[in-house]
Motif scaffolding. Structure first.
Motif, mmCIF file in Angstrom:
data_model
loop_
_atom_site.group_PDB
_atom_site.id
_atom_site.type_symbol
_atom_site.label_atom_id
_atom_site.label_comp_id
_atom_site.label_asym_id
_atom_site.label_seq_id
_atom_site.Cartn_x
_atom_site.Cartn_y
_atom_site.Cartn_z
ATOM 1 N N ARG A 33 0.830 -1.202 0.000
ATOM 2 C CA ARG A 33 0.000 0.000 0.000
ATOM 3 C C ARG A 33 0.865 1.251 0.000
ATOM 4 O O ARG A 33 1.851 1.318 0.712
ATOM 5 C CB ARG A 33 -0.875 -0.037 1.245
ATOM 6 C CG ARG A 33 -1.836 1.088 1.402
ATOM 7 C CD ARG A 33 -3.023 0.868 0.479
ATOM 8 N NE ARG A 33 -3.803 2.054 0.404
ATOM 9 C CZ ARG A 33 -4.919 2.276 1.080
ATOM 10 N NH1 ARG A 33 -5.395 1.356 1.872
ATOM 11 N NH2 ARG A 33 -5.554 3.411 0.942
ATOM 12 N N GLU A 34 0.498 2.244 -0.805
ATOM 13 C CA GLU A 34 1.133 3.556 -0.729
ATOM 14 C C GLU A 34 0.142 4.494 -0.062
ATOM 15 O O GLU A 34 -0.995 4.618 -0.502
ATOM 16 C CB GLU A 34 1.512 4.074 -2.119
ATOM 17 C CG GLU A 34 2.262 5.394 -2.059
ATOM 18 C CD GLU A 34 2.869 5.788 -3.388
ATOM 19 O OE1 GLU A 34 3.835 5.133 -3.838
ATOM 20 O OE2 GLU A 34 2.345 6.753 -3.988
ATOM 21 N N LEU A 35 0.594 5.150 0.986
ATOM 22 C CA LEU A 35 -0.240 6.081 1.732
ATOM 23 C C LEU A 35 -0.015 7.493 1.205
ATOM 24 O O LEU A 35 0.976 7.765 0.530
ATOM 25 C CB LEU A 35 0.099 5.983 3.221
ATOM 26 C CG LEU A 35 -0.065 4.574 3.810
ATOM 27 C CD1 LEU A 35 0.497 4.508 5.206
ATOM 28 C CD2 LEU A 35 -1.515 4.160 3.799
ATOM 29 N N PRO A 36 -0.917 8.410 1.501
ATOM 30 C CA PRO A 36 -0.797 9.758 0.952
ATOM 31 C C PRO A 36 0.482 10.485 1.386
ATOM 32 O O PRO A 36 0.914 10.367 2.532
ATOM 33 C CB PRO A 36 -2.027 10.477 1.515
ATOM 34 C CG PRO A 36 -2.969 9.409 1.930
ATOM 35 C CD PRO A 36 -2.130 8.234 2.301
ATOM 36 N N TYR B 166 9.835 5.119 3.070
ATOM 37 C CA TYR B 166 9.349 6.302 2.383
ATOM 38 C C TYR B 166 9.843 6.226 0.945
ATOM 39 O O TYR B 166 11.004 5.898 0.699
ATOM 40 C CB TYR B 166 9.840 7.590 3.041
ATOM 41 C CG TYR B 166 9.183 7.856 4.365
ATOM 42 C CD1 TYR B 166 7.805 7.752 4.503
ATOM 43 C CD2 TYR B 166 9.927 8.207 5.476
ATOM 44 C CE1 TYR B 166 7.192 7.991 5.707
ATOM 45 C CE2 TYR B 166 9.315 8.452 6.688
ATOM 46 C CZ TYR B 166 7.956 8.341 6.795
ATOM 47 O OH TYR B 166 7.338 8.575 7.993
ATOM 48 N N LYS B 167 8.973 6.525 0.031
ATOM 49 C CA LYS B 167 9.293 6.520 -1.393
ATOM 50 C C LYS B 167 10.541 7.362 -1.682
ATOM 51 O O LYS B 167 11.327 7.039 -2.554
ATOM 52 C CB LYS B 167 8.079 7.075 -2.152
ATOM 53 C CG LYS B 167 8.134 7.014 -3.626
ATOM 54 C CD LYS B 167 6.791 7.561 -4.152
ATOM 55 C CE LYS B 167 6.642 7.410 -5.620
ATOM 56 N NZ LYS B 167 5.314 7.869 -6.061
ATOM 57 N N HIS C 175 13.194 7.764 0.185
ATOM 58 C CA HIS C 175 14.421 7.310 0.867
ATOM 59 C C HIS C 175 14.762 5.877 0.466
ATOM 60 O O HIS C 175 13.904 5.128 0.010
ATOM 61 C CB HIS C 175 14.241 7.380 2.383
ATOM 62 C CG HIS C 175 14.056 8.771 2.889
ATOM 63 N ND1 HIS C 175 15.091 9.650 3.052
ATOM 64 C CD2 HIS C 175 12.938 9.443 3.256
ATOM 65 C CE1 HIS C 175 14.631 10.806 3.503
ATOM 66 N NE2 HIS C 175 13.317 10.707 3.631
ATOM 67 N N ASP C 176 16.006 5.489 0.718
ATOM 68 C CA ASP C 176 16.476 4.142 0.376
ATOM 69 C C ASP C 176 16.328 3.140 1.513
ATOM 70 O O ASP C 176 16.348 1.939 1.284
ATOM 71 C CB ASP C 176 17.950 4.181 -0.055
ATOM 72 C CG ASP C 176 18.148 4.906 -1.368
ATOM 73 O OD1 ASP C 176 17.202 4.929 -2.184
ATOM 74 O OD2 ASP C 176 19.244 5.459 -1.572
ATOM 75 N N TRP C 177 16.225 3.583 2.735
ATOM 76 C CA TRP C 177 16.154 2.664 3.868
ATOM 77 C C TRP C 177 14.786 1.981 3.960
ATOM 78 O O TRP C 177 13.802 2.462 3.406
ATOM 79 C CB TRP C 177 16.484 3.376 5.182
ATOM 80 C CG TRP C 177 15.705 4.629 5.448
ATOM 81 C CD1 TRP C 177 16.131 5.911 5.264
ATOM 82 C CD2 TRP C 177 14.354 4.731 5.935
ATOM 83 N NE1 TRP C 177 15.135 6.804 5.616
ATOM 84 C CE2 TRP C 177 14.029 6.100 6.026
ATOM 85 C CE3 TRP C 177 13.390 3.811 6.308
ATOM 86 C CZ2 TRP C 177 12.798 6.569 6.474
ATOM 87 C CZ3 TRP C 177 12.158 4.260 6.738
ATOM 88 C CH2 TRP C 177 11.870 5.625 6.827
ATOM 89 N N VAL C 178 14.749 0.854 4.676
ATOM 90 C CA VAL C 178 13.506 0.136 4.963
ATOM 91 C C VAL C 178 13.434 -0.071 6.472
ATOM 92 O O VAL C 178 14.382 -0.563 7.088
ATOM 93 C CB VAL C 178 13.455 -1.237 4.238
ATOM 94 C CG1 VAL C 178 12.224 -2.017 4.650
ATOM 95 C CG2 VAL C 178 13.513 -1.050 2.725
ATOM 96 N N ALA C 179 12.309 0.311 7.081
ATOM 97 C CA ALA C 179 12.083 0.104 8.508
ATOM 98 C C ALA C 179 11.447 -1.272 8.706
ATOM 99 O O ALA C 179 10.455 -1.600 8.067
ATOM 100 C CB ALA C 179 11.178 1.195 9.068
ATOM 101 N N ARG C 180 12.054 -2.046 9.577
ATOM 102 C CA ARG C 180 11.574 -3.398 9.892
ATOM 103 C C ARG C 180 11.265 -3.479 11.391
ATOM 104 O O ARG C 180 11.567 -2.549 12.128
ATOM 105 C CB ARG C 180 12.644 -4.408 9.500
ATOM 106 C CG ARG C 180 12.842 -4.478 8.002
ATOM 107 C CD ARG C 180 13.856 -5.571 7.601
ATOM 108 N NE ARG C 180 13.872 -5.750 6.168
ATOM 109 C CZ ARG C 180 14.518 -4.961 5.308
ATOM 110 N NH1 ARG C 180 15.211 -3.927 5.750
ATOM 111 N NH2 ARG C 180 14.483 -5.204 4.018
ATOM 112 N N HIS D 201 6.998 13.301 2.900
ATOM 113 C CA HIS D 201 7.314 11.995 2.341
ATOM 114 C C HIS D 201 6.046 11.197 2.047
ATOM 115 O O HIS D 201 4.956 11.582 2.447
ATOM 116 C CB HIS D 201 8.222 11.211 3.285
ATOM 117 C CG HIS D 201 7.919 11.466 4.717
ATOM 118 N ND1 HIS D 201 8.788 12.093 5.554
ATOM 119 C CD2 HIS D 201 6.818 11.222 5.442
ATOM 120 C CE1 HIS D 201 8.243 12.206 6.755
ATOM 121 N NE2 HIS D 201 7.056 11.679 6.699
ATOM 122 N N THR D 202 6.261 10.060 1.362
ATOM 123 C CA THR D 202 5.181 9.181 0.928
ATOM 124 C C THR D 202 5.434 7.787 1.509
ATOM 125 O O THR D 202 6.331 7.080 1.057
ATOM 126 C CB THR D 202 5.150 9.090 -0.615
ATOM 127 O OG1 THR D 202 5.205 10.399 -1.161
ATOM 128 C CG2 THR D 202 3.918 8.354 -1.094
#
Length: 158
Positions: free
Chosen positions: A52-55, A74-75, A77-82, A95-96
């Motif tokens: 899902r992409e949020l507003p 966030y679209k 940024h390169d990082w991924v939160a886990r 951000h998105t």
């Protein structure tokens, strides 16, 4: 002294309902723990389906997001939160959010938001504003519609 007389409170996760993050989404859910009109702060859990992409939005205050389940980014940024990640956002960021596409499980985050979230269109025009007041209205209206006795979320002991 006054601070010594303030009672420490605990709000059980079962004390407040999951509710749709309407009018933005019926499948993204929010659970309120604290809605503070003095500090302009909300403390919530947010649950969003995978893929899902949020507003896109702009923050007027700081945001702290702890990832409980799933992964997101966030679209911009390169990082991924886990799970176990903490994301700190300064005021004036935009951000998105995107939930993970591959894991298939809902994303659940614990959020402390100060100030307003200003939702933006693709030309950076403000299309909606979220803050403690809109959060309180959403919570009270949902409780009324479902016949739930609302808690006093403006004080943590409620």
């Amino acid at each position: 002294m006054l601070f010594e007389s303030i009672n420490t409170g605990c709000l059980d996760g079962e004390d407040t309902p999951w509710m749709p993050f309407a009018p933005y989404s019926d499948d993204v859910l929010v659970k309120y723990f604290k809605i503070d009109p003095v500090r302009g702060e909300t403390i919530t859990l947010l649950k969003a389906p995978a893929g899902r992409e949020l507003p896109r939005h702009h923050h007027t205050g700081t945001v702290i997001v702890y990832t409980v389940q799933g992964s997101w980014k966030y679209k911009e940024h390169d990082w991924v939160a886990r799970p176990g990640s903490v994301v700190y956002e300064t005021a004036s960021t935009r951000h998105t959010p995107q939930t993970a596409y591959s894991e298939g499980e809902d994303v659940i985050t614990f959020n402390i938001v100060s100030g307003e979230l200003i939702y933006l269109d693709d030309k950076d025009n403000a299309i909606a504003v979220e803050n403690w007041r809109t959060s309180m209205d959403r919570y009270l209206n949902y409780c009324k519609a479902k016949g739930i006795e609302p808690k006093d979320l403006s004080s943590f002991g409620g």
